[in-house]
Design an enzyme around this catalytic site. Structure first.
Site, PDB file in Angstrom:
ATOM      1  N   ASP A 542       0.863  -1.181   0.000  1.00  0.00           N
ATOM      2  CA  ASP A 542       0.000   0.000   0.000  1.00  0.00           C
ATOM      3  C   ASP A 542       0.901   1.233   0.000  1.00  0.00           C
ATOM      4  O   ASP A 542       2.105   1.140   0.292  1.00  0.00           O
ATOM      5  CB  ASP A 542      -0.883  -0.046   1.253  1.00  0.00           C
ATOM      6  CG  ASP A 542      -1.751   1.182   1.387  1.00  0.00           C
ATOM      7  OD1 ASP A 542      -2.330   1.623   0.373  1.00  0.00           O
ATOM      8  OD2 ASP A 542      -1.845   1.714   2.508  1.00  0.00           O
ATOM      9  N   LYS A 543       0.355   2.385  -0.320  1.00  0.00           N
ATOM     10  CA  LYS A 543       1.141   3.626  -0.305  1.00  0.00           C
ATOM     11  C   LYS A 543       0.877   4.439   0.957  1.00  0.00           C
ATOM     12  O   LYS A 543       1.766   4.665   1.770  1.00  0.00           O
ATOM     13  CB  LYS A 543       0.830   4.483  -1.540  1.00  0.00           C
ATOM     14  CG  LYS A 543       1.612   5.797  -1.562  1.00  0.00           C
ATOM     15  CD  LYS A 543       1.067   6.762  -2.586  1.00  0.00           C
ATOM     16  CE  LYS A 543      -0.188   7.448  -2.104  1.00  0.00           C
ATOM     17  NZ  LYS A 543       0.047   8.429  -1.013  1.00  0.00           N
ATOM     18  N   PHE A 680     -11.785  22.554  -8.406  1.00  0.00           N
ATOM     19  CA  PHE A 680     -10.887  21.543  -8.964  1.00  0.00           C
ATOM     20  C   PHE A 680     -11.655  20.257  -9.269  1.00  0.00           C
ATOM     21  O   PHE A 680     -12.557  19.869  -8.531  1.00  0.00           O
ATOM     22  CB  PHE A 680      -9.775  21.241  -7.950  1.00  0.00           C
ATOM     23  CG  PHE A 680      -8.885  20.098  -8.353  1.00  0.00           C
ATOM     24  CD1 PHE A 680      -7.743  20.328  -9.107  1.00  0.00           C
ATOM     25  CD2 PHE A 680      -9.183  18.791  -7.991  1.00  0.00           C
ATOM     26  CE1 PHE A 680      -6.919  19.273  -9.481  1.00  0.00           C
ATOM     27  CE2 PHE A 680      -8.364  17.735  -8.363  1.00  0.00           C
ATOM     28  CZ  PHE A 680      -7.231  17.988  -9.117  1.00  0.00           C
ATOM     29  N   LYS A 703      -4.083  27.728  -9.796  1.00  0.00           N
ATOM     30  CA  LYS A 703      -3.019  26.757  -9.522  1.00  0.00           C
ATOM     31  C   LYS A 703      -3.467  25.416 -10.098  1.00  0.00           C
ATOM     32  O   LYS A 703      -4.648  25.056 -10.035  1.00  0.00           O
ATOM     33  CB  LYS A 703      -2.743  26.646  -8.025  1.00  0.00           C
ATOM     34  CG  LYS A 703      -3.924  26.194  -7.186  1.00  0.00           C
ATOM     35  CD  LYS A 703      -3.599  26.233  -5.704  1.00  0.00           C
ATOM     36  CE  LYS A 703      -4.794  25.771  -4.870  1.00  0.00           C
ATOM     37  NZ  LYS A 703      -4.582  25.921  -3.430  1.00  0.00           N
TER      38      LYS A 703
END
Length: 1302
Positions: A542-543, A680, A703
């Site tokens: 997993d991260k 976003f 951004k």
């Protein structure tokens, strides 16, 4: 009939125990219309086994079809089509040979169950009460013996109406809700009802135990056994008892771990005192109202009633469920948001009609009847067990699911029983040894029949003339079976279990595997798997929380063509290359430039930092000590705002239509009027805000990803595109997450025209999100690039070094994460799984046909090129969850496996917990290699349990993974020593101990076989039966134990220095079929030397007693026994790599023990009518020079071949570890440069001649929309109420947005 009786077996336990519920369904149910599927019909002929998912099931398609994270309509799998495809899988590409199960696994495949088996997505279009027929069927099932046995003993369920029926939960009426399951969670392997059957099944799945059980039964037949009838059964009982004790100890550890979770504190509303009281998680019941505070884990599935935030908003982190780091927003229904204290709760009356417990994480349907009002409940109000409350002071939640009925636990599986590769080899070789034993028995039995038939006239004194030859043959067969039964060592498995248990103890005691910061030692929960640690070929990681810390930090920024950082790294001072400045300036230099108004970069830096401090969706919260805590749904935004604050631009106030910042260098406060937010999403890859600045100008601040920002720049006015691009590539090389920063001045008339378009789009009911995106496109143009930011997703300590070392050890590492593709690539770069010179093979398709085409094209392209020129070290595969779902299909997974096998690294992003398990299962099915899965969240549990070895990290995402894993560590870096050192040691030790155990038995007991040719096949034993039993229990039990616990073939330091030695385990160079039979043949050879040599020594009556008596049969038997003991102990000394005090105690000590024990035993026990054969034997043996001469000569002669082979092997064909052993022995220093230093130099050269590289864009943000509405609810100048609540400021129409700051 009482109402309780109508609840069926699911709600009325037979025992006072907790069980993991099953959640199975019929695959064919996919074809049933949704309306019909809501109501299940009980089928008494239902086959639970055939409709339950197991982690060993080869049918991955079934699992994927049950994916709770997928859209059924999007995938639209048809069972009939799948079956046809599955039976006619073909491919033009070469496929790997599939791995097939053994004989018993084929027979019992459909019997293997895990609970809950399937991952079912329910639909609830038909909420209804039980009919009379359904109540009758439920009550009948309650007393169905078959159902009860399956449910409480085997832990599997038949489907019941409760799985599809809704549940009625009463508000503030605990007595009416008493029929639901408790909130107790159990991850143990056994309980009181299942221990005996599961333990016996596990033990007798070892063929050796079955063999000895059969042997002990034969021994009970009168007149058959040549030995004592109780020797085998007694020893087998000892073995089973010791194994049972070991299993109990390990399961008690799991139980204690469960208690730690179950006894966590929580505030529960008490109707008796009309207030909240602190209780334990285990005390929570369905229908309770709980108060959860910020940073606390959610203990059950709850419906959000109200919160401290405006309009019942609540932020939750679900990384424990889906691996995503950005926060999710939940909102209570308007009818309940005003309930803010205990007195309001006491006035609540009514009921909740809730869907039945199921495994779908992203769906929920229910209806609340509250004080006469009726309103629906949706996933927006559902907060699942395993989530964590963030950025919210408190919430009230109504409990709808508890314990094993929560969605999280419905996605879990029962703790599996795992078998090691060594055990599987042993099982097969034991079957082969059974065959050898039968052959030996047949030879002996046939020889006896022939002897009796041919020599009957010479054997008249035995009265054999009337003997039935067939009866004699079968009786002899059983006799010889018992006589040769010790071909398989009965003490083997208990010795191995004790070795593994002590190895587990040493792993847990290793201070290098202790994480001091959280006081977390390494815990071995399944000691039977320790040797698997030395053979791992694939690691699935997993991260979030496993490789990273879940902490984002503002690391650096590029402004007006210059890079700034806190501390300039060594060798990174600013220089100019090809007209572009590279290297870093310090933040202090930035501040100096900012103060110099004559410097042209000063206004750009001011504008850049202003944008960071106001263009976001963060909420500032004033702490009691005057400091400000930034509450951010996006961890990236939180890091940017904190970074701006650290640089002197502090965001301090948010109001519905303005934001205020404080500039530290001059103490100035600036207020900016918020006009619009263009939110976003993953398509836009950017966020824009429009502000009216204090000077009256209107500016758009943007951004986002470099790819979308660069194409919207003004082509004429931008000066810093080239330098910013170079800086982005440098950031990406370091694995940093990048965003481009741009601005634009907007004329008033243009803004007025655009606002009309935007307002119209925001109020439309037709494709609102699309029209809002189109409106944003109109104004996000002609941007001016200020620079870029670099955020570090902070890795855990030592992760890059660990991954690099594991790759050098020949381990393939796959990252399976729920995060976006960009984020996953960034982490791959920062942890050194990916490098800037790698070619990324990206698969990101939206349908099955395109996925197949992409896979085939990439494979074909690699095949068309010379693979010797395209090193696998330069390839990495990146695949997203949607494409992975198709690639896991039966007709595509071979392509996926072939492509991934050509790559050094594989990253799967946007994957669900189920897909993680399916990936592991696919690799498990397609290869014979051993797999390890590591994670720290509940979303990793299925993957951990699917792998051969599961490792859980006691990390920031909770303890669910650690509790369900075979091993629990504090940090990912501990994996290096766990595998390379302890794994290698354990594998080599266990291998030596097992091989030696088989060898020593054959070396002694096969003398019995050679003897049959000299005793007319009579079945006479050479040695006394109890002495034969003591051979394994006393005199040779210590050497394999010491070999298995203390022997070190290479030191810890050198195993870490040369990770390539780990490949010995991957290739099975210490234990395989060839080596096993080599030891077996050597045992036969030594037994033959001992037997024949003893005949030569004792022939012709050469051994005389002091009074002239000739040695009898038992005297000769003791001599054979002693010579065999000396031989096998000398063999142990020959294979020992490290001599310690324990080795001396085990090998020479065992010999001394036998020499001392025998005369004492032989002198005393015959008087107790035990071992009467030994009367007078001790003095005859020990007083004979022939005895002592034989005990010296025969072992030397037998081991001469072994000594010569060892000398030849080490000097002329040494293995890699032989060379390292020589280096260790003579303390030879390796002066070669470390390979990583070499790689760093090569990396720098490649960076100079770079082509187009990754630019590191990554940004975590919720895509649910509505961010602007939420931001306008907050006015942080308002004081919270007495209960900590904050009201919706957007509803206060009379309050101007110019009140003084708090």
């Amino acid at each position: 009939m009482p109402e309780e009786a109508l609840n069926g077996v699911d709600n009325k336990p037979l025992f006072d125990l907790d069980f993991l519920e099953n959640d199975s369904r019929d695959l064919n149910n996919n074809n049933i219309p949704k309306k019909q599927r809501a109501s299940a019909i009980i089928d008494t002929d239902y086959d639970a086994a055939s409709n339950t998912l197991t982690l060993d099931d080869i049918n991955i398609q079934n699992d994927f079809d049950d994916n709770p994270f997928s859209d059924r309509n999007a995938y639209n799998f048809d069972v009939t089509d799948y079956n046809n495809n599955n039976n006619n899988t073909s491919s033009s590409l070469p496929l790997r040979k599939e791995k097939h199960g053994g004989f018993f696994s084929k027979i019992f495949r459909k019997k293997k169950l895990t609970t809950p088996g399937t991952f079912e997505m329910h639909t609830f279009d038909n909420l209804h009460e039980d009919t009379d027929e359904e109540r009758y069927k439920k009550s009948r099932m309650q007393f169905n013996i078959k159902v009860l046995f399956n449910k409480y003993i085997l832990r599997k369920n038949f489907p019941s109406n409760s799985e599809s029926q809704t549940r009625e939960i009463f508000i503030n009426d605990p007595s009416a809700n008493s029929s639901f399951v408790s909130n107790y969670i159990s991850t143990t392997k056994y309980n009181a009802a299942t221990f005996l059957p599961k333990f016996l099944f596990q033990e007798f799945s070892k063929y050796a135990n079955l063999f000895f059980l059969f042997t002990s039964l034969i021994q009970q037949v009168p007149g058959v056994s040549p030995t004592n009838r109780y020797t085998t059964i007694g020893t087998l009982m000892v073995v089973l008892v010791i194994s049972a004790i070991k299993e109990c100890i390990e399961d008690i550890k799991r139980l204690n771990s469960d208690k730690e979770l179950n006894y966590s504190p929580v505030l529960i509303y008490s109707t008796s005192i009309n207030d909240f009281v602190e209780k334990k998680w285990v005390d929570i019941s369905v229908g309770d109202i709980v108060k959860l505070q910020s940073e606390k884990a959610v203990p059950a599935d709850v419906v959000l009633i109200s919160s401290s935030e405006p309009e019942g908003l609540c932020y939750i982190e679900t990384s424990n469920l889906d691996g995503e780091t950005n926060l999710k927003i939940k909102q209570a229904k308007p009818e309940t948001t005003k309930i803010i204290d205990a007195s309001d709760i006491s006035k609540m009356s009514g009921r909740v009609i809730s869907e039945a417990p199921n495994s779908s994480l992203y769906t929920y349907e229910g209806t609340m009847h509250l004080n006469g009002n009726v309103f629906p409940l949706s996933p927006e109000q559902m907060i699942l067990r395993g989530a964590t409350i963030r950025n919210t002071a408190w919430i009230y939640g109504f409990v709808v699911n508890t314990g094993h009925e929560t969605k999280l636990m419905r996605n879990a599986t029962a703790t599996p029983i795992k078998r090691t590769a060594v055990e599987r080899i042993i099982n097969l070789q034991i079957v082969a040894l059974f065959g050898v034993l039968i052959v030996l028995s047949l030879i002996s039995s046939i020889g006896n029949v022939i002897q009796v038939s041919a020599g009957s006239k010479h054997l008249q004194y035995l009265y054999v003339k009337e003997t039935n030859k067939a009866s004699l043959f079968f009786k002899d067969l059983l006799t010889y079976w018992i006589l040769f039964s010790n071909l398989v060592p009965i003490s083997l498995f208990v010795t191995v279990e004790m070795i593994k248990y002590y190895q587990a103890f040493m792993i847990g005691s290793d201070l290098d595997l202790y994480y001091e910061e959280t006081d977390t030692p390494t815990v071995v929960r399944t000691s039977s798997l320790v040797e698997e640690l030395g053979q791992i070929k694939y690691i699935f990681s997993d991260k979030t929380g496993t490789l990273t810390r879940n902490i984002m930090e503002f690391k650096s920024c590029s402004i007006a063509g210059k890079c700034y950082i806190e501390t300039v790294p060594e060798g990174k001072e600013p220089t100019v290359e090809d007209g572009v400045e590279v290297g870093y300036h310090t933040f202090q230099e930035m501040q100096n430039t900012l103060k110099d108004h004559l410097d042209p970069a000063s206004p750009l830096i001011d504008e850049f930092l202003t944008l960071l401090s106001i263009c976001h969706t963060v909420i500032p919260e004033l702490n009691a000590d005057g400091s400000i805590k930034y509450q951010a749904a996006s961890p990236d935004e939180g890091a940017l705002v904190q970074g701006a604050a650290d640089l002197g631009y502090r965001f301090i106030i948010r109001k519905p239509s303005s934001v205020t910042i404080s500039v530290d260098r001059n103490g100035e406060r600036r207020e900016y009027e918020l006009l619009n937010i263009c939110e976003f999403n993953s398509t836009r890859k950017r966020m824009s805000t429009i502000f009216r600045f204090p000077d009256g100008s209107i500016k758009l601040l943007c951004k986002g990803a470099d790819s979308v920002i660069f194409e919207r720049l003004d082509e004429e006015k931008n000066l810093y595109v080239e330098s910013t691009t170079r800086h982005l590539e440098d950031y990406a090389t370091e694995g940093l997450r990048t965003l481009c920063i741009a601005v634009r001045d907007i004329p008033q008339n243009e803004y007025s025209t655009w606002k009309e378009i935007y307002d119209k789009a925001s109020t439309t009911l037709d494709n609102r999100s699309e029209k809002l995106d189109n409106a944003a496109e109109l104004i996000e143009k002609n941007l001016y690039l200020l620079g870029a930011t670099a955020i570090e997703d902070k890795l855990q300590e030592g992760v890059p070094e660990t991954i690099q070392t594991l790759q050098e050890a020949g381990i393939n590492i796959w990252i399976l994460t729920g995060d976006r593709q960009e984020t996953a690539i960034n982490i791959g770069m920062s942890c050194r799984l990916l490098s800037e010179d790698m070619s990324l093979l990206i698969i990101n398709e939206t349908n099955k046909e395109d996925t197949e085409k992409n896979l085939v094209e990439k494979l074909q392209a690699l095949r068309d090129h010379d693979m010797s020129k395209i090193s696998s070290d330069n390839l990495a595969l990146i695949i997203d969850g949607k494409s992975l779902g198709y690639a896991l299909d039966a007709d595509l997974n071979d392509y996926l496996m072939q492509l991934s096998s050509l790559c050094k690294a594989v990253i799967c992003c946007r994957v669900s917990p189920l897909q993680k398990a399916l990936v592991v299962k696919m690799v498990k099915k397609k290869t014979d290699d051993l797999l390890l899965a590591i994670g720290d969240g509940a979303n990793d549990v299925s993957m951990i349990q699917a792998a051969h070895v599961g490792v859980g990290i006691s990390g920031m995402e909770g303890m669910q993974a650690a509790r369900s894993a075979d091993f629990a560590v504090g940090q990912f870096k501990h994996l290096k020593k766990l595998l390379l050192v302890h794994g290698s040691w354990s594998y080599q030790r266990i291998s030596q101990a097992i091989l030696y155990s088989f060898y020593k038995n054959i070396a002694l007991y096969m003398t019995q076989f050679w003897y049959v040719f000299a005793n007319a096949f009579s079945g006479q034993s050479i040695m006394e039966s109890w002495t034969m039993t003591f051979y394994n229990l006393l005199f040779t039990v210590a050497p394999p134990f010491v070999l298995g616990v203390f022997d070190q073939f290479v030191s810890c330091k050198l195993l870490d220095r040369y990770p390539q030695l780990y490949r010995l385990g991957q290739k099975g160079q210490f234990f395989n079929v060839t080596i096993f039979w080599g030891w077996i043949i050597n045992g036969f050879y030594h037994s033959a030397v001992t037997f024949i040599g003893s005949i030569l020594f004792y022939k012709n009556g050469m051994t005389l007693h002091m009074h002239g008596e000739v040695a009898d049969h038992w005297t000769w038997g003791v001599a054979v026994y002693t010579a065999s003991v000396i031989t096998v102990l000398a063999k142990a000394a020959l294979i020992t790599n490290q001599w310690t005090k324990f080795t001396i105690w085990a090998i020479p000590g065992s010999l001394v023990f036998w020499i001392v024990f025998f005369p004492i035993y032989a002198s005393i026990m015959p008087h107790a009518n035990v071992s009467t054969e030994y009367r007078g034997v001790a003095s005859h043996c020990y007083g004979s020079a022939t005895f002592w001469c034989m005990c010296i000569v025969l072992p030397v002669f037998a081991l001469l071949r072994d000594i010569l082979w060892k000398y030849y092997r080490r000097n002329y064909i040494p293995a890699s570890y032989h060379v390292v052993q020589e280096m260790q022995k003579y303390n030879i220093t390796d002066n070669r440069p470390r390979i990583e230093q070499f790689q760093k130099a090569i990396r720098k050269v490649r960076q100079v001649q770079r082509m187009k590289k990754q630019r590191g864009f990554a940004f975590s943000q919720s895509e649910d929309g509505g961010q602007e509405k939420i931001m306008r609810m907050y006015d942080t100048t308002q004081q919270r109420g007495i209960h900590g609540e904050l009201h919706d400021a957007s509803l206060d129409l009379f309050k101007e947005d110019h009140s003084p700051a708090a």
